[in-house]
Scaffold this motif. Structure first.
Motif, PDB file in Angstrom:
ATOM      1  N   ILE A   1      40.918  35.218  52.195  1.00 29.96           N
ATOM      2  CA  ILE A   1      41.864  35.587  51.014  1.00 29.96           C
ATOM      3  C   ILE A   1      41.156  36.004  49.811  1.00 29.96           C
ATOM      4  CG2 ILE A   1      43.677  34.701  49.427  1.00 29.96           C
ATOM      5  CD1 ILE A   1      44.617  35.032  52.331  1.00 29.96           C
ATOM      6  N   TRP A   2      39.973  35.195  49.448  1.00 26.86           N
ATOM      7  CA  TRP A   2      39.166  35.493  48.524  1.00 26.86           C
ATOM      8  C   TRP A   2      38.401  36.771  48.439  1.00 26.86           C
ATOM      9  CZ3 TRP A   2      39.105  34.044  43.705  1.00 26.86           C
ATOM     10  CH2 TRP A   2      39.163  32.601  43.432  1.00 26.86           C
ATOM     11  N   VAL A   3      38.123  37.262  49.857  1.00 30.31           N
ATOM     12  CA  VAL A   3      37.428  38.640  50.078  1.00 30.31           C
ATOM     13  C   VAL A   3      38.574  39.648  49.709  1.00 30.31           C
ATOM     14  CG1 VAL A   3      36.889  40.502  51.884  1.00 30.31           C
ATOM     15  CG2 VAL A   3      35.652  37.992  51.496  1.00 30.31           C
ATOM     16  N   ILE A   4      39.669  39.435  50.032  1.00 30.96           N
ATOM     17  CA  ILE A   4      40.861  40.519  49.735  1.00 30.96           C
ATOM     18  C   ILE A   4      41.213  40.542  48.272  1.00 30.96           C
ATOM     19  CG2 ILE A   4      43.310  40.883  50.147  1.00 30.96           C
ATOM     20  CD1 ILE A   4      42.963  39.841  53.096  1.00 30.96           C
ATOM     21  N   VAL A   5      41.103  39.171  47.693  1.00 28.97           N
ATOM     22  CA  VAL A   5      41.375  39.351  46.229  1.00 28.97           C
ATOM     23  C   VAL A   5      40.541  39.953  45.544  1.00 28.97           C
ATOM     24  CG1 VAL A   5      41.473  37.781  44.111  1.00 28.97           C
ATOM     25  CG2 VAL A   5      42.851  37.152  46.184  1.00 28.97           C
TER      26      VAL A   5
ATOM     27  N   VAL B   1      39.730  45.538  37.824  1.00 26.45           N
ATOM     28  CA  VAL B   1      40.191  45.084  36.566  1.00 26.45           C
ATOM     29  C   VAL B   1      39.340  43.688  36.440  1.00 26.45           C
ATOM     30  CG1 VAL B   1      42.401  45.907  36.145  1.00 26.45           C
ATOM     31  CG2 VAL B   1      42.182  44.078  37.615  1.00 26.45           C
ATOM     32  N   LEU B   2      38.505  43.500  37.052  1.00 26.44           N
ATOM     33  CA  LEU B   2      37.467  41.984  37.102  1.00 26.44           C
ATOM     34  C   LEU B   2      38.188  40.928  37.177  1.00 26.44           C
ATOM     35  CD1 LEU B   2      34.973  42.955  34.280  1.00 26.44           C
ATOM     36  CD2 LEU B   2      34.569  42.731  36.691  1.00 26.44           C
ATOM     37  N   VAL B   3      39.531  40.938  37.613  1.00 21.84           N
ATOM     38  CA  VAL B   3      40.188  39.577  37.851  1.00 21.84           C
ATOM     39  C   VAL B   3      39.707  38.998  39.191  1.00 21.84           C
ATOM     40  CG1 VAL B   3      42.731  38.629  38.307  1.00 21.84           C
ATOM     41  CG2 VAL B   3      42.332  40.415  36.558  1.00 21.84           C
ATOM     42  N   GLY B   4      39.823  39.672  40.144  1.00 19.88           N
ATOM     43  CA  GLY B   4      39.186  39.103  41.481  1.00 19.88           C
ATOM     44  C   GLY B   4      37.636  38.631  41.257  1.00 19.88           C
ATOM     45  N   PRO B   5      36.954  39.514  40.985  1.00 15.50           N
ATOM     46  CA  PRO B   5      35.497  38.863  40.699  1.00 15.50           C
ATOM     47  C   PRO B   5      35.217  37.749  39.961  1.00 15.50           C
ATOM     48  CG  PRO B   5      35.426  41.153  40.596  1.00 15.50           C
ATOM     49  CD  PRO B   5      36.791  40.798  40.706  1.00 15.50           C
ATOM     50  N   LEU B   6      35.851  37.742  38.843  1.00 12.59           N
ATOM     51  CA  LEU B   6      35.858  36.615  37.775  1.00 12.59           C
ATOM     52  C   LEU B   6      36.273  35.391  38.339  1.00 12.59           C
ATOM     53  CD1 LEU B   6      36.133  38.536  34.520  1.00 12.59           C
ATOM     54  CD2 LEU B   6      33.985  37.851  35.483  1.00 12.59           C
ATOM     55  N   GLY B   7      37.501  35.717  39.069  1.00  9.97           N
ATOM     56  CA  GLY B   7      38.107  34.391  39.531  1.00  9.97           C
ATOM     57  C   GLY B   7      37.313  33.787  40.692  1.00  9.97           C
TER      58      GLY B   7
ATOM     59  N   LEU C   1      34.038  34.006  40.937  1.00 10.49           N
ATOM     60  CA  LEU C   1      32.730  33.417  40.213  1.00 10.49           C
ATOM     61  C   LEU C   1      33.069  32.253  39.357  1.00 10.49           C
ATOM     62  CD1 LEU C   1      31.123  36.537  38.749  1.00 10.49           C
ATOM     63  CD2 LEU C   1      30.347  35.463  40.737  1.00 10.49           C
ATOM     64  N   ILE C   2      34.361  31.933  38.872  1.00 11.92           N
ATOM     65  CA  ILE C   2      34.722  30.891  37.913  1.00 11.92           C
ATOM     66  C   ILE C   2      35.089  29.420  38.945  1.00 11.92           C
ATOM     67  CG2 ILE C   2      36.157  29.865  36.345  1.00 11.92           C
ATOM     68  CD1 ILE C   2      35.820  32.665  34.946  1.00 11.92           C
ATOM     69  N   ALA C   3      36.171  30.196  39.924  1.00 12.58           N
ATOM     70  CA  ALA C   3      36.620  28.921  40.792  1.00 12.58           C
ATOM     71  C   ALA C   3      36.445  29.055  41.978  1.00 12.58           C
ATOM     72  CB  ALA C   3      38.161  29.085  40.399  1.00 12.58           C
ATOM     73  N   GLY C   4      35.970  30.184  42.603  1.00 12.35           N
ATOM     74  CA  GLY C   4      36.175  30.236  44.318  1.00 12.35           C
ATOM     75  C   GLY C   4      34.842  29.544  44.987  1.00 12.35           C
ATOM     76  N   LYS C   5      33.796  29.360  44.357  1.00  7.35           N
ATOM     77  CA  LYS C   5      32.671  28.503  44.889  1.00  7.35           C
ATOM     78  C   LYS C   5      32.064  27.419  44.292  1.00  7.35           C
ATOM     79  CE  LYS C   5      27.992  29.873  46.288  1.00  7.35           C
ATOM     80  NZ  LYS C   5      26.898  30.944  46.238  1.00  7.35           N
ATOM     81  N   VAL C   6      31.756  26.460  45.097  1.00  8.90           N
ATOM     82  CA  VAL C   6      31.289  25.086  44.772  1.00  8.90           C
ATOM     83  C   VAL C   6      29.841  25.565  43.980  1.00  8.90           C
ATOM     84  CG1 VAL C   6      30.376  22.905  45.424  1.00  8.90           C
ATOM     85  CG2 VAL C   6      32.347  23.759  46.430  1.00  8.90           C
ATOM     86  N   ARG C   7      29.581  25.089  42.984  1.00  5.99           N
ATOM     87  CA  ARG C   7      28.370  25.611  42.388  1.00  5.99           C
ATOM     88  C   ARG C   7      27.978  24.099  41.543  1.00  5.99           C
ATOM     89  NH1 ARG C   7      27.928  30.815  42.396  1.00  5.99           N
ATOM     90  NH2 ARG C   7      29.903  31.926  42.182  1.00  5.99           N
ATOM     91  N   GLY C   8      26.586  24.093  41.873  1.00  6.13           N
ATOM     92  CA  GLY C   8      25.786  22.668  41.193  1.00  6.13           C
ATOM     93  C   GLY C   8      24.503  22.823  41.578  1.00  6.13           C
ATOM     94  N   ALA C   9      23.726  21.994  40.751  1.00  5.22           N
ATOM     95  CA  ALA C   9      22.101  21.958  40.930  1.00  5.22           C
ATOM     96  C   ALA C   9      21.961  21.130  42.283  1.00  5.22           C
ATOM     97  CB  ALA C   9      21.881  21.187  39.774  1.00  5.22           C
TER      98      ALA C   9
END
Length: 95
Positions: free
Chosen positions: A36-40, A47-53, A55-63
């Motif tokens: 679903i993320w790939v489709i979004v 309009v950068l909604v999908g890529p920014l979504g 980058l902000i909420a789609g992937k677990v990020r952490g050191a």
């Protein structure tokens, strides 16, 4: 030439988010399934909604999340990592 810069920046973010999503393991994807993320990202990339979504909420990020040299959630150099130093002692031909 400068008038193409916004288009090129949008395209760069779009491509980066798409490749990052494809290379992310399924267990590190949050909120929606990876497909679903790939489709979004593909549908709303212009309009950068999908890529920014993504980058902000789609992937677990952490050191140091799952990194082999991580200790306590932090990256440790091999010469300071006790586990790495112990593994060197095991391979010592002098023993």
């Amino acid at each position: 030439m400068l008038r193409y810069l916004p288009f090129l920046l949008v395209l760069a973010v779009w491509i980066y988010a798409f490749v990052d999503c494809l290379n992310t393991p399924e267990e590190e994807v949050r909120v929606l399934p990876k497909v679903i993320w790939v489709i979004v990202i593909l549908l709303f990339g212009e309009v950068l909604v999908g890529p920014l979504g993504w980058l902000i909420a789609g992937k677990v990020r952490g050191a140091g999340a799952g990194a082999p040299g991580a200790a306590g959630g932090r990256w440790v150099a091999p010469d300071d990592n006790p586990e790495f130093l112990k593994s060197l002692d095991k391979d010592d031909p002098k023993d």
